[in-house]
Design a protein around this motif. Structure first.
Motif, PDB file in Angstrom:
ATOM      1  N   GLY A  55      32.294  43.910  13.735  1.00 25.78           N
ATOM      2  CA  GLY A  55      32.043  45.259  13.567  1.00 25.78           C
ATOM      3  C   GLY A  55      33.230  45.904  13.935  1.00 25.78           C
ATOM      4  O   GLY A  55      33.558  46.097  15.206  1.00 25.78           O
ATOM      5  N   LEU A  57      32.286  50.253  14.642  1.00 26.82           N
ATOM      6  CA  LEU A  57      31.213  51.594  15.001  1.00 26.82           C
ATOM      7  C   LEU A  57      31.170  52.458  13.731  1.00 26.82           C
ATOM      8  O   LEU A  57      30.750  53.501  13.515  1.00 26.82           O
ATOM      9  N   ARG A  58      32.619  52.619  13.540  1.00 30.50           N
ATOM     10  CA  ARG A  58      33.035  53.610  12.608  1.00 30.50           C
ATOM     11  C   ARG A  58      32.822  53.171  10.828  1.00 30.50           C
ATOM     12  O   ARG A  58      31.835  54.647  10.835  1.00 30.50           O
ATOM     13  N   GLY A  78      34.491  52.766  23.632  1.00 37.02           N
ATOM     14  CA  GLY A  78      34.845  53.171  24.533  1.00 37.02           C
ATOM     15  C   GLY A  78      36.771  53.756  23.817  1.00 37.02           C
ATOM     16  O   GLY A  78      36.785  52.417  23.612  1.00 37.02           O
ATOM     17  N   ARG A  86      45.406  53.542  20.936  1.00 39.41           N
ATOM     18  CA  ARG A  86      44.279  53.423  20.771  1.00 39.41           C
ATOM     19  C   ARG A  86      43.633  54.505  19.706  1.00 39.41           C
ATOM     20  O   ARG A  86      42.028  54.393  19.486  1.00 39.41           O
ATOM     21  N   VAL A 102      34.507  57.480  17.836  1.00 36.91           N
ATOM     22  CA  VAL A 102      34.241  56.291  18.851  1.00 36.91           C
ATOM     23  C   VAL A 102      32.536  56.974  19.162  1.00 36.91           C
ATOM     24  O   VAL A 102      31.666  55.753  19.105  1.00 36.91           O
ATOM     25  N   PRO A 168      29.088  56.229  34.819  1.00 38.91           N
ATOM     26  CA  PRO A 168      29.183  55.956  36.319  1.00 38.91           C
ATOM     27  C   PRO A 168      30.335  56.935  36.038  1.00 38.91           C
ATOM     28  O   PRO A 168      31.102  57.922  34.815  1.00 38.91           O
ATOM     29  N   ARG A 209      33.636  48.644  37.766  1.00 35.25           N
ATOM     30  CA  ARG A 209      33.106  47.921  36.566  1.00 35.25           C
ATOM     31  C   ARG A 209      31.926  46.917  36.071  1.00 35.25           C
ATOM     32  O   ARG A 209      31.469  47.001  35.997  1.00 35.25           O
TER      33      ARG A 209
HETATM   34  N1  LIG Z   1      37.512  54.813  31.751  1.00 34.38           N
HETATM   35  C1  LIG Z   1      36.835  55.132  32.994  1.00 34.38           C
HETATM   36  O1  LIG Z   1      37.257  56.108  34.567  1.00 34.38           O
HETATM   37  C2  LIG Z   1      34.982  55.808  32.698  1.00 34.38           C
HETATM   38  C3  LIG Z   1      34.673  56.559  33.005  1.00 34.38           C
HETATM   39  C4  LIG Z   1      33.286  56.944  32.676  1.00 34.38           C
HETATM   40  C5  LIG Z   1      32.716  56.112  31.468  1.00 34.38           C
HETATM   41  N2  LIG Z   1      33.227  55.138  31.115  1.00 34.38           N
HETATM   42  C6  LIG Z   1      32.456  54.282  29.307  1.00 34.38           C
HETATM   43  O2  LIG Z   1      32.554  53.099  30.256  1.00 34.38           O
HETATM   44  C7  LIG Z   1      32.275  52.225  28.710  1.00 34.38           C
HETATM   45  C8  LIG Z   1      33.491  51.171  29.110  1.00 34.38           C
HETATM   46  O3  LIG Z   1      34.918  51.200  29.815  1.00 34.38           O
HETATM   47  P1  LIG Z   1      36.156  50.395  29.825  1.00 34.38           P
HETATM   48  O4  LIG Z   1      37.191  51.052  30.669  1.00 34.38           O
HETATM   49  O5  LIG Z   1      35.754  49.177  30.931  1.00 34.38           O
HETATM   50  O6  LIG Z   1      36.060  50.440  28.581  1.00 34.38           O
HETATM   51  P2  LIG Z   1      37.245  49.268  27.493  1.00 34.38           P
HETATM   52  O7  LIG Z   1      38.499  48.193  27.739  1.00 34.38           O
HETATM   53  O8  LIG Z   1      38.350  50.984  26.845  1.00 34.38           O
HETATM   54  O9  LIG Z   1      36.591  49.123  26.131  1.00 34.38           O
HETATM   55  C9  LIG Z   1      36.619  50.381  25.416  1.00 34.38           C
HETATM   56  C10 LIG Z   1      35.795  48.798  24.087  1.00 34.38           C
HETATM   57  O10 LIG Z   1      35.280  49.191  22.601  1.00 34.38           O
HETATM   58  C11 LIG Z   1      35.734  48.628  21.736  1.00 34.38           C
HETATM   59  N3  LIG Z   1      35.790  49.397  20.733  1.00 34.38           N
HETATM   60  C12 LIG Z   1      36.953  50.688  20.615  1.00 34.38           C
HETATM   61  N4  LIG Z   1      36.814  52.007  19.293  1.00 34.38           N
HETATM   62  C13 LIG Z   1      36.514  50.643  18.453  1.00 34.38           C
HETATM   63  C14 LIG Z   1      35.768  51.114  17.490  1.00 34.38           C
HETATM   64  N5  LIG Z   1      36.216  51.823  16.753  1.00 34.38           N
HETATM   65  N6  LIG Z   1      34.262  49.820  17.368  1.00 34.38           N
HETATM   66  C15 LIG Z   1      34.073  49.415  17.898  1.00 34.38           C
HETATM   67  N7  LIG Z   1      34.431  48.598  19.146  1.00 34.38           N
HETATM   68  C16 LIG Z   1      35.288  49.324  19.681  1.00 34.38           C
HETATM   69  C17 LIG Z   1      37.118  48.164  21.653  1.00 34.38           C
HETATM   70  O11 LIG Z   1      37.635  47.055  21.461  1.00 34.38           O
HETATM   71  P3  LIG Z   1      39.200  46.806  20.673  1.00 34.38           P
HETATM   72  O12 LIG Z   1      39.349  45.669  21.651  1.00 34.38           O
HETATM   73  O13 LIG Z   1      38.408  46.040  19.240  1.00 34.38           O
HETATM   74  O14 LIG Z   1      39.619  47.826  21.028  1.00 34.38           O
HETATM   75  C18 LIG Z   1      36.830  47.417  23.240  1.00 34.38           C
HETATM   76  O15 LIG Z   1      36.113  46.888  23.848  1.00 34.38           O
HETATM   77  C19 LIG Z   1      33.821  52.883  27.853  1.00 34.38           C
HETATM   78  O16 LIG Z   1      31.703  53.898  27.327  1.00 34.38           O
HETATM   79  C20 LIG Z   1      33.705  54.569  28.788  1.00 34.38           C
HETATM   80  O17 LIG Z   1      33.973  55.703  27.686  1.00 34.38           O
HETATM   81  C21 LIG Z   1      35.474  55.015  31.301  1.00 34.38           C
END
Ligand SMILES: NC(=O)c1ccc[n+]([C@@H]2O[C@H](COP(=O)([O-])OP(=O)(O)OC[C@H]3O[C@@H](n4cnc5c(N)ncnc54)[C@H](OP(=O)(O)O)[C@@H]3O)[C@@H](O)[C@H]2O)c1
Length: 252
Positions: A55, A57-58, A78, A86, A102, A168, A209
């Motif tokens: 699936g 989300l869009r 995200g 991305r 997203v 976070p 994480r």
């Molecule tokens: N990075 C930071 O410092 C930070 C800080 C605060 C909060 N956050 C939040 O913490 C959460 C986890 O971060 P992370 O870095 O561990 O995540 P990540 O590795 O970037 O993973 C993001 C996930 O979202 C999926 N995704 C992206 N676009 C999508 C779509 N259109 N439909 C369905 N799925 C989609 C990706 O799937 P694909 O494998 O298909 O691409 C991937 O599984 C996120 O919500 C992020 O915004 C991050």
């Protein structure tokens, strides 16, 4: 209290936090459904231990089968805060997978798809959503990532679904490049910093994480986290065992 009659949908299951959430749920013998855009990637990560649904989300139509019989949703989807591959650029001015698409509209699509008897919707938001005008969050928000997260938070609050919002700080630990589930299950924050929980988007710091995944799952066992949002960072000396009851009692 979660039990094995529940079915937990993890959106963003192949992402850094998402894979750790899946691993933690499996470690607790809980039934998991992974929502992914890439079935092969999810299969490689989770083998046959989770129910995989494709699936995006869009596209709301692709979410209908994903939410069938689901009791809880943990949304850790995200994209990058700054323009990257991305974002799926069509041209310089037009991206198909930007934060607003997203984390804003996409998250809202998942909220709208959720059934009204859902027990909980957990949304991983971000530190800074209420401080978008101050450093460093004004820089982080140049391309609207915090606006999008706040949009998602508000959509969830207005949905009538029982929710928990987690904010976070900058994420550390992972994403793990090993797709071996056993490695993920062994992921530990031993020897690292304690978990600190706050309210009102006031904490500053980094967040593991692993602890974001822990809190996404742990909060489902505590009613006092229903319809609450809280901040989480790592700081101070980590105790041998994390007292979630005590941590969550600070938020209500
Ligand atoms: N990075 C930071 O410092 C930070 C800080 C605060 C909060 N956050 C939040 O913490 C959460 C986890 O971060 P992370 O870095 O561990 O995540 P990540 O590795 O970037 O993973 C993001 C996930 O979202 C999926 N995704 C992206 N676009 C999508 C779509 N259109 N439909 C369905 N799925 C989609 C990706 O799937 P694909 O494998 O298909 O691409 C991937 O599984 C996120 O919500 C992020 O915004 C991050």
């Amino acid at each position: 209290m979660l039990d094995n009659s529940d079915l937990i949908l993890v959106a963003g299951a192949t992402g850094g936090v998402g894979q750790l959430v899946v691993a933690k749920l499996l470690d607790n013998n809980l039934p998991v459904r992974a929502l992914t855009r890439n079935k092969n990637k999810a299969k490689q990560m989770f083998e046959d231990r989770v129910n995989i649904v494709v699936g995006d989300l869009r596209y709301p139509d692709t979410l209908t089968s994903a939410i069938e019989n689901v009791t809880h949703i943990i949304c850790c989807t995200g994209t990058t805060a700054f323009p990257s591959q991305r974002w799926d650029f069509v041209n310089f001015f037009d991206a198909k997978n930007s934060p607003q698409i997203v984390e804003g509209e996409g998250v809202k699509n998942l909220i709208l798809a959720a059934t009204k008897n859902l027990k909980r919707f957990v949304f991983v938001s971000s530190s800074g959503v209420l401080r978008k005008d101050s450093l460093p969050f004004n820089i982080l928000n140049i391309f609207g990532v915090l606006d999008a997260k706040l949009y998602g938070e508000n959509a969830l609050k207005n949905s009538g679904l029982p929710y928990t919002i987690i904010r976070p700080g900058r994420l550390i630990d992972g994403p793990y490049t090993s797709y071996d589930l056993n490695t993920l299950l062994r992921a530990k924050t031993d020897g690292k910093k304690a978990v600190v929980i706050g309210t009102g988007d006031t904490l500053n710091g980094e967040t593991s994480r692993i602890d974001v995944a822990n809190v996404c799952v742990e909060c489902l066992n505590y009613e006092l986290t229903i319809n609450q949002g809280f901040d989480i960072i790592n700081s101070g000396k980590r105790p041998e065992v994390i007292d979630w009851q005590q941590l969550f009692s600070q938020i209500s």
